[in-house]
Scaffold this active site. Structure first.
Site, PDB file in Angstrom:
ATOM      1  N   HIS A   1       0.840  -1.201   0.000  1.00 28.48           N
ATOM      2  CA  HIS A   1       0.000   0.000   0.000  1.00 28.48           C
ATOM      3  C   HIS A   1       0.875   1.251   0.000  1.00 28.48           C
ATOM      4  CE1 HIS A   1      -4.089  -1.724   1.522  1.00 28.48           C
ATOM      5  NE2 HIS A   1      -3.569  -2.417   0.523  1.00 28.48           N
TER       6      HIS A   1
ATOM      7  N   TYR B   1      -9.318   5.392   7.346  1.00 28.50           N
ATOM      8  CA  TYR B   1      -9.468   5.783   8.758  1.00 28.50           C
ATOM      9  C   TYR B   1     -10.571   6.836   8.813  1.00 28.50           C
ATOM     10  CZ  TYR B   1      -5.042   3.453   9.966  1.00 28.50           C
ATOM     11  OH  TYR B   1      -4.056   2.522  10.180  1.00 28.50           O
TER      12      TYR B   1
ATOM     13  N   PRO C   1      -3.892   0.749  18.807  1.00 27.76           N
ATOM     14  CA  PRO C   1      -3.667   0.215  17.461  1.00 27.76           C
ATOM     15  C   PRO C   1      -3.777   1.240  16.324  1.00 27.76           C
ATOM     16  CG  PRO C   1      -5.801  -0.494  18.310  1.00 27.76           C
ATOM     17  CD  PRO C   1      -5.107   0.198  19.431  1.00 27.76           C
TER      18      PRO C   1
ATOM     19  N   LYS D   1       1.337   0.153  15.017  1.00 25.44           N
ATOM     20  CA  LYS D   1       2.756   0.080  15.382  1.00 25.44           C
ATOM     21  C   LYS D   1       3.140  -1.095  16.281  1.00 25.44           C
ATOM     22  CE  LYS D   1       4.395   3.435  13.086  1.00 25.44           C
ATOM     23  NZ  LYS D   1       4.188   2.781  11.802  1.00 25.44           N
TER      24      LYS D   1
ATOM     25  N   TYR E   1       4.052   6.605   9.710  1.00 19.58           N
ATOM     26  CA  TYR E   1       3.230   5.435   9.363  1.00 19.58           C
ATOM     27  C   TYR E   1       4.062   4.372   8.645  1.00 19.58           C
ATOM     28  CZ  TYR E   1      -1.099   2.894   8.481  1.00 19.58           C
ATOM     29  OH  TYR E   1      -2.084   1.936   8.482  1.00 19.58           O
TER      30      TYR E   1
HETATM   31  P1  RFL Z   1       1.945 -11.393  21.792  1.00 21.15           P
HETATM   32  O1  RFL Z   1       1.473 -11.483  20.369  1.00 21.15           O
HETATM   33  O2  RFL Z   1       0.942 -11.028  22.811  1.00 21.15           O
HETATM   34  O3  RFL Z   1       2.603 -12.779  22.144  1.00 21.15           O
HETATM   35  C1  RFL Z   1       2.975 -13.121  23.461  1.00 21.15           C
HETATM   36  C2  RFL Z   1       2.920 -14.628  23.615  1.00 21.15           C
HETATM   37  O4  RFL Z   1       3.329 -14.998  24.935  1.00 21.15           O
HETATM   38  C3  RFL Z   1       2.454 -15.987  25.438  1.00 21.15           C
HETATM   39  N1  RFL Z   1       2.489 -15.950  26.908  1.00 21.15           N
HETATM   40  C4  RFL Z   1       3.172 -16.842  27.657  1.00 21.15           C
HETATM   41  N2  RFL Z   1       3.936 -17.888  27.320  1.00 21.15           N
HETATM   42  C5  RFL Z   1       4.484 -18.606  28.341  1.00 21.15           C
HETATM   43  N3  RFL Z   1       4.290 -18.326  29.655  1.00 21.15           N
HETATM   44  C6  RFL Z   1       3.530 -17.281  30.025  1.00 21.15           C
HETATM   45  N4  RFL Z   1       3.329 -17.001  31.326  1.00 21.15           N
HETATM   46  C7  RFL Z   1       2.930 -16.483  29.009  1.00 21.15           C
HETATM   47  N5  RFL Z   1       2.126 -15.399  29.015  1.00 21.15           N
HETATM   48  C8  RFL Z   1       1.875 -15.097  27.752  1.00 21.15           C
HETATM   49  C9  RFL Z   1       1.100 -15.610  24.846  1.00 21.15           C
HETATM   50  O5  RFL Z   1       0.214 -16.715  24.823  1.00 21.15           O
HETATM   51  C10 RFL Z   1       1.504 -15.164  23.451  1.00 21.15           C
HETATM   52  O6  RFL Z   1       1.492 -16.204  22.509  1.00 21.15           O
HETATM   53  O7  RFL Z   1       3.157 -10.368  21.942  1.00 21.15           O
HETATM   54  P2  RFL Z   1       4.345  -9.998  20.913  1.00 21.15           P
HETATM   55  O8  RFL Z   1       4.964 -11.246  20.349  1.00 21.15           O
HETATM   56  O9  RFL Z   1       5.163  -9.011  21.629  1.00 21.15           O
HETATM   57  O10 RFL Z   1       3.620  -9.314  19.664  1.00 21.15           O
HETATM   58  C11 RFL Z   1       2.994  -8.056  19.793  1.00 21.15           C
HETATM   59  C12 RFL Z   1       1.802  -7.955  18.823  1.00 21.15           C
HETATM   60  O11 RFL Z   1       0.985  -9.105  18.990  1.00 21.15           O
HETATM   61  C13 RFL Z   1       0.984  -6.692  19.066  1.00 21.15           C
HETATM   62  O12 RFL Z   1       1.826  -5.597  19.325  1.00 21.15           O
HETATM   63  C14 RFL Z   1       0.104  -6.331  17.848  1.00 21.15           C
HETATM   64  O13 RFL Z   1      -0.858  -7.314  17.609  1.00 21.15           O
HETATM   65  C15 RFL Z   1      -0.585  -4.992  18.067  1.00 21.15           C
HETATM   66  N6  RFL Z   1      -1.502  -4.639  16.978  1.00 21.15           N
HETATM   67  C16 RFL Z   1      -1.041  -4.108  15.783  1.00 21.15           C
HETATM   68  N7  RFL Z   1       0.285  -3.966  15.577  1.00 21.15           N
HETATM   69  C17 RFL Z   1       0.752  -3.502  14.371  1.00 21.15           C
HETATM   70  O14 RFL Z   1       1.973  -3.379  14.201  1.00 21.15           O
HETATM   71  N8  RFL Z   1      -0.083  -3.187  13.319  1.00 21.15           N
HETATM   72  C18 RFL Z   1      -1.438  -3.320  13.451  1.00 21.15           C
HETATM   73  O15 RFL Z   1      -2.134  -3.089  12.468  1.00 21.15           O
HETATM   74  C19 RFL Z   1      -1.970  -3.767  14.725  1.00 21.15           C
HETATM   75  N9  RFL Z   1      -3.266  -3.916  14.891  1.00 21.15           N
HETATM   76  C20 RFL Z   1      -2.890  -4.824  17.143  1.00 21.15           C
HETATM   77  C21 RFL Z   1      -3.746  -4.436  16.067  1.00 21.15           C
HETATM   78  C22 RFL Z   1      -3.412  -5.374  18.303  1.00 21.15           C
HETATM   79  C23 RFL Z   1      -4.774  -5.548  18.425  1.00 21.15           C
HETATM   80  N10 RFL Z   1      -5.233  -6.131  19.642  1.00 21.15           N
HETATM   81  C24 RFL Z   1      -6.138  -7.203  19.699  1.00 21.15           C
HETATM   82  C25 RFL Z   1      -4.605  -5.774  20.896  1.00 21.15           C
HETATM   83  C26 RFL Z   1      -5.108  -4.600  16.177  1.00 21.15           C
HETATM   84  C27 RFL Z   1      -5.633  -5.117  17.365  1.00 21.15           C
HETATM   85  C28 RFL Z   1      -7.127  -5.222  17.446  1.00 21.15           C
HETATM   86  C1  PHB Z   2      -5.818  -4.181  11.037  1.00 18.20           C
HETATM   87  O1  PHB Z   2      -5.981  -4.454   9.822  1.00 18.20           O
HETATM   88  O2  PHB Z   2      -6.084  -4.991  11.926  1.00 18.20           O
HETATM   89  C2  PHB Z   2      -5.336  -2.829  11.408  1.00 18.20           C
HETATM   90  C3  PHB Z   2      -4.880  -1.970  10.421  1.00 18.20           C
HETATM   91  C4  PHB Z   2      -4.445  -0.702  10.753  1.00 18.20           C
HETATM   92  C5  PHB Z   2      -4.481  -0.297  12.076  1.00 18.20           C
HETATM   93  C6  PHB Z   2      -4.918  -1.161  13.072  1.00 18.20           C
HETATM   94  C7  PHB Z   2      -5.351  -2.442  12.732  1.00 18.20           C
HETATM   95  O3  PHB Z   2      -4.078   0.961  12.388  1.00 18.20           O
END
Ligand code: RFL
Ligand code: PHB
Length: 389
Positions: free
Chosen positions: A72, A200, A292, A296, A384
């Site tokens: 994109h 957005y 989110p 990032k 971004y």
């Molecule tokens: P995770 O993915 O939470 O993984 C951590 C892992 O550790 C396990 N765990 C344990 N394992 C052993 N012993 C324990 N005591 C433990 N406790 C926990 C968990 O089960 C899990 O498997 O962290 P990590 O690897 O640091 O990754 C971070 C990302 O997952 C997170 O920052 C992103 O998903 C955030 N996020 C977004 N980030 C982006 O860069 N671009 C996006 O578009 C974006 N959109 C989002 C998002 C997060 C969202 N939510 C649900 C919070 C959209 C949403 C809706």
């Molecule tokens: C997503 O596709 O889940 C998504 C995309 C952009 C954002 C947050 C989440 O800023």
């Protein structure tokens, strides 16, 4: 059992770190409390910066991402019924790749399984020991049997609720936190996205986001009160509310259908400082959370892991401590810049329940500046697509 690095958590941070270390000959074991299926069932991020893509390439898992990811060159902002495009290409010469976190995780898991490296899923009662000395160890239970792994270093990649940060003495940790008074209700649907780029939406009823996972699968979010229950949101109620927030062309193009996933995510800004405690290093959501809106979270996990993998490899090659000593500082610099951007995007586009008329006018002025000023657009675009590592 003994290994060089124990990684707690098999999210994107832990799996990527494991892959980068293994490629440089550093042995590691990953302990994950959930099953692989559970980890893959979490629908989260969707946008990758070029820096994160480069790390996945370096880890040897970029092939499918390059085949299936959608490049994109901009995003759109919808406000008062009009769409404004932020053109990354002409503003900063960059782009992002839309490729779901689920797919990134699957690619890393598949590569790890093929490499034969050890990952223990459903590891219970993981506990961290001796990281303030030279001989750390990690204990856990698996299938009712107690295990201990001796190691040189522990990487805490176990997310916000993980055990690693909680194992650090309170006095050694400084925490900065803001919880927003709303969440995002997200829906995944097997229908084509309504627009080729992410939209957005700033609307008086609240923020909305039209995103995607592929050309046939869309991801939509709407801002909702923090205490909302997902059970109270039928698909019909969700689509009706989304439609109210979309501009006319978006409404005309929206293709709805039965949701294949629906969940509510709270919006939180959180940083724990520092990221190193003796031989324990925190990375990813274990150390910081961003709302989110700026996309990032996953990308910050990739940059932490970049610094950590580099520092550990230097230590194993030359017993060079510099990267390990500088790990917190290098990560935190980029973390705070991403916190700022995510906070700004969130403030710009959401409705805050307790805002006065001055706050509302500030938000309008910020949007007006964005539409009329190339410098303001450039700042959004630069952040971004991702600041340099
Ligand atoms: P995770 O993915 O939470 O993984 C951590 C892992 O550790 C396990 N765990 C344990 N394992 C052993 N012993 C324990 N005591 C433990 N406790 C926990 C968990 O089960 C899990 O498997 O962290 P990590 O690897 O640091 O990754 C971070 C990302 O997952 C997170 O920052 C992103 O998903 C955030 N996020 C977004 N980030 C982006 O860069 N671009 C996006 O578009 C974006 N959109 C989002 C998002 C997060 C969202 N939510 C649900 C919070 C959209 C949403 C809706
Ligand atoms: C997503 O596709 O889940 C998504 C995309 C952009 C954002 C947050 C989440 O800023």
């Amino acid at each position: 059992m003994r290994t060089q690095v124990v990684i707690v958590g098999a999210g994107p941070a832990g799996l990527l770190l494991g892959a980068l270390l293994a490629r440089e000959g550093v042995d590691n074991v990953i302990l994950e409390q959930r099953s692989a299926e559970y980890v893959l069932g979490r629908i989260r991020a969707g946008v990758l910066e070029q820096g994160a893509v480069a790390k996945l390439d370096q880890a040897g898992v970029g092939a499918r991402l390059h085949r299936e990811g959608l490049v994109h060159h901009g995003i759109e902002i919808s406000h008062r019924g009009t769409r404004h495009r932020i053109d990354f290409q002409s503003l900063v010469g960059g782009s992002v790749v839309v490729y779901g976190q689920t797919e990134v995780t699957r690619d890393l898991m598949d590569a790890r399984a093929k490499s034969g490296a050890t990952t223990v899923y459903e590891a219970e009662d993981v506990s961290l020991h001796g990281f303030d000395g030279e001989r750390p160890a990690v204990r856990y239970r698996h299938g009712g049997v107690a295990h201990e792994i001796a190691c040189d270093f522990i990487a805490g990649c176990d997310g916000y609720h993980g055990v690693s940060r909680q194992s650090v003495p309170r006095a050694a940790l400084t925490v900065h936190e803001r919880v927003d008074p709303f969440g995002w209700l997200g829906v995944l649907v097997d229908r084509p996205p309504l627009s080729p780029e992410l939209v957005y939406v700033s609307h008086e009823r609240g923020f909305a986001l039209c995103s995607m996972r592929s050309l046939t699968r869309s991801r939509y979010y709407i801002q909702c009160p923090a205490d909302e229950r997902v059970e109270d949101w039928s698909d019909e109620r969700f689509w009706t509310e989304l439609r109210r927030r979309l501009d006319e062309p978006a409404n005309a193009a929206l293709s709805t259908g039965p949701s294949i996933e629906k969940s509510i995510a709270p919006l939180r800004s959180f940083v724990a400082e520092p990221l190193r405690f003796g031989r324990l290093f925190l990375a990813g959501d274990a150390a910081h959370i961003v709302p989110p809106t700026g996309a990032k979270g996953l990308n910050l996990a990739a940059s932490d892991v970049h610094y950590l993998a580099g520092a550990l490899v230097d230590w194993y090659r030359r017993r060079d401590d510099d990267g390990l000593d500088d790990y917190s500082r290098r990560c935190l610099r980029r973390i705070w810049l991403a916190e700022r951007f995510s906070w700004w995007m969130t403030s710009l586009l959401h409705r805050f329940p307790d805002t006065d008329s001055f706050g509302a006018r500030m938000q309008e002025a910020d949007l007006e500046l964005l539409y009329s000023s190339r410098a303001s657009q450039q700042s959004l675009a630069e952040n971004y697509v991702g600041l340099p590592y």
